[in-house]
Design a protein around this motif. Structure first.
Motif, PDB file in Angstrom:
ATOM      1  N   THR A   1     -38.642 -14.590  -5.518  1.00 16.90           N
ATOM      2  CA  THR A   1     -37.198 -14.863  -5.445  1.00 16.90           C
ATOM      3  C   THR A   1     -36.364 -13.644  -5.844  1.00 16.90           C
ATOM      4  O   THR A   1     -35.253 -13.455  -5.343  1.00 16.90           O
TER       5      THR A   1
ATOM      6  N   SER B   1     -33.613 -12.149  -3.364  1.00 18.01           N
ATOM      7  CA  SER B   1     -32.199 -12.087  -3.758  1.00 18.01           C
ATOM      8  C   SER B   1     -31.641 -10.681  -3.584  1.00 18.01           C
ATOM      9  O   SER B   1     -30.530 -10.488  -3.070  1.00 18.01           O
TER      10      SER B   1
ATOM     11  N   PHE C   1     -27.588 -15.577  -2.210  1.00 16.64           N
ATOM     12  CA  PHE C   1     -28.435 -16.471  -1.416  1.00 16.64           C
ATOM     13  C   PHE C   1     -27.687 -17.737  -1.004  1.00 16.64           C
ATOM     14  O   PHE C   1     -27.718 -18.145   0.157  1.00 16.64           O
TER      15      PHE C   1
ATOM     16  N   SER D   1     -33.953 -20.919  -2.687  1.00 15.24           N
ATOM     17  CA  SER D   1     -34.512 -19.571  -2.767  1.00 15.24           C
ATOM     18  C   SER D   1     -36.019 -19.598  -3.020  1.00 15.24           C
ATOM     19  O   SER D   1     -36.759 -18.775  -2.465  1.00 15.24           O
TER      20      SER D   1
END
Length: 562
Positions: A491, A495, A506, A480
């Protein structure tokens, strides 16, 4: 004997002939002295050494330390050629001291390499690794890439020999990457690069063969085949045939193994007696495998008689003696079989001292196993008593067991076939590879995307699409953090968008992409289907076959091997 004896005692020799006195010969140019010694390189040690002494004398007269060192090295190599390893080691130590005292780092590294090769014959594996590690340290200190890779590959060979083949493979792979990425220049041309790569492919194939990983060995063999002979240094083409021979031997295709070894030894013939011994072993073990025991004895016994193994070399002969013992046993010559099996046990103990303390219990166990087989054969020959009833009873039990296993196998196979048909139907129905497996997670980490701007959401979805097209998900560093960095977001946003748009986390998103890729390629690519599970796992981004198998079975209900 397999790969060990040839590996540690095949070195490059520079010889000359001696037909005049040392003083008179030293008046000649260096090239003339070298040329004059070749006549005796395989025959008369004393004359070859006299000529090397003359070479040293000329080096001293001209105050040329490099040439003087080369003369000293020649003496050490002459002793190696005549299998006088203790004397060779003493002179190699002198070359090391000379190189140190005269600030000749390149020649110091060359001395360390030779000394490391010699230690397996004169001392221990620990001392051998000491010299190889010294070579590595010196190469790194002087930023010498060639000797650094030489040291790493020699250390890997010792790791392989000592049983740590997995670690050796890791080292070979690092070295492979180095040579693949190394740029060409005046000191490193395309042929040298190709030859270095082929040499490492060969080491990797041999290591995988030792681990009984035939698929991986075949993969590296296929890589070697891509190189044409004119693209390699002369003798490197031998690797293609020797690896093919070893693979054929492991698969019990003895005719192919024999033909490939004959080709290999014809490509790069050598007068060196050690090469002839290795040829005898290679062809002899093939005849043992093919159950041509009389022919195996002829080849192996002649190779042994011609070579005359020294006491120092006995520790490397265990496989050779084992094959001879086996051949004699099956021809009914139990006396010779017993003789060579005892030699096999004693040389095995010597070889084990190179790696670790000899384990007496292991040797006793092997001796007991052999004695049991030996006694059974003698008894069969002397008494010829029938065990037909026992065989019939045992055979009946085995048949019943096999029938039970067969029934169970067909039940499982039928269930797997139904799952397979279902998977094929899903593949046909899917409008794109991404539609075959589309897992939805019940529990999502961050589904609320109200705080994510619409423009950012579109940027992330477009970025993910581009990365999918580039098949970035096949890389092992696909996580990620790296995906967010490539798209230009964080991130948390990544997500939330994946959770909301795809209905999955993810990790599930990446696993679905990888499994769909694997399914599609397995269906369409026959070569890909021939890979080992480990190789397929690495191709699609997993570090281990276990992880790949877990997700593949979770998504399809089938093992990837099916």
């Amino acid at each position: 004997m397999r790969y060990y004896l040839l590996l540690f005692f095949t070195v490059t020799f520079v010889f000359s002939s001696f037909s005049q006195t040392e003083e008179r010969l030293s008046q000649l140019p260096f090239d003339a002295i070298r040329d004059s010694i070749n006549k005796y390189k395989f025959s008369e040690r004393s004359k070859a050494i006299d000529a090397a002494e003359a070479y040293i004398l000329r080096g001293k007269r001209e105050k040329d330390k490099t040439e003087e060192w080369l003369g000293m090295e020649s003496i050490a190599l002459i002793y190696v050629r005549f299998r006088m390893y203790k004397e060779a080691n003493e002179h190699a130590e002198k070359t090391l001291e000379f190189a140190k005292n005269n600030n000749l780092p390149k020649l110091e590294m060359r001395s360390l390499s030779l000394l490391g090769d010699l230690q397996q014959a004169v001392t221990t594996v620990d001392k051998q690794l000491f010299y190889y590690n010294k070579l590595l340290q010196l190469a790194e200190a002087h930023n010498d890439e060639a000797y650094r890779e030489t040291a790493l590959n020699k250390i890997a060979a010792v790791q392989d020999l000592s049983g740590n083949t997995g670690k050796a493979i890791d080292t070979y792979k690092k070295s492979l990457v180095h040579y693949q990425n190394k740029p060409l220049d005046s000191n490193f041309n395309q042929i040298e690069k190709n030859s270095s790569i082929v040499s490492i492919y060969n080491s990797l194939a041999i290591s995988h063969l030792k681990l009984k990983q035939l698929d991986s060995a075949k993969l590296y063999s296929a890589y070697i085949k891509k190189f044409k002979e004119k693209e390699l240094d002369t003798c490197y083409a031998v690797y293609r045939d020797t690896i093919n021979a070893e693979i054929a031997y492991e698969e019990k295709r003895f005719k192919d193994a024999r033909q490939n070894y004959e080709k290999a030894y014809a490509v790069c013939p050598s007068e060196y007696d050690l090469m002839q011994l290795n040829k005898a072993y290679a062809l002899g073990k093939i005849e043992v495998g093919a159950k041509n025991y009389h022919e195996a004895i002829r080849i192996l016994q002649k190779g042994l008689d011609d070579y005359r193994v020294t006491a120092v070399e006995e520790g490397f002969m265990q496989d050779y003696y084992e094959k001879l013992a086996e051949a004699y046993k099956y021809t009914g010559n139990f006396e010779r079989a017993s003789y060579y099996f005892e030699k096999y046990l004693s040389t095995q103990a010597e070889f084990n001292k190179l790696k670790e303390d000899a384990r007496e219990s292991f040797i006793k166990k092997e001796r007991a196993t052999f004695k049991k087989d030996f006694d059974a054969l003698v008894s069969e020959k002397e008494e010829n008593q029938s065990n037909l009833n026992y065989l019939l009873l045992g055979g009946s039990i085995i048949i019943l067991g096999l029938l039970f296993l067969l029934l169970k196998f067909y039940r499982n196979k039928k269930a797997d076939e139904l799952k397979f048909e279902t998977l094929l139907a899903k593949i046909e129905a899917a409008q794109s590879p991404g539609g075959i497996i589309d897992t939805k997670d019940e529990e999502l980490e961050e589904k609320n995307i109200s705080e994510v701007p619409e423009e950012t959401k579109q940027q992330i979805l477009e970025g993910l699409k581009k990365l999918e097209e580039k098949e970035y998900f096949l890389r092992q560093d696909c996580n990620s953090y790296n995906v967010a960095r490539k798209i230009g977001t964080n991130t948390s946003y990544l997500s939330k968008v994946i959770n909301n748009h795809y209905g999955k986390n993810f990790n599930t998103y990446i696993n679905d992409l990888r499994i769909n890729y694997a399914i599609t390629r397995l269906k369409n690519d026959a070569i890909f289907r021939s890979y080992s599970i480990q190789s397929i796992a690495e191709e699609v981004g997993y570090k281990s076959a276990d992880s790949f198998t877990k997700y593949f079975k979770k998504d399809t209900g089938l093992n990837p091997s099916f």
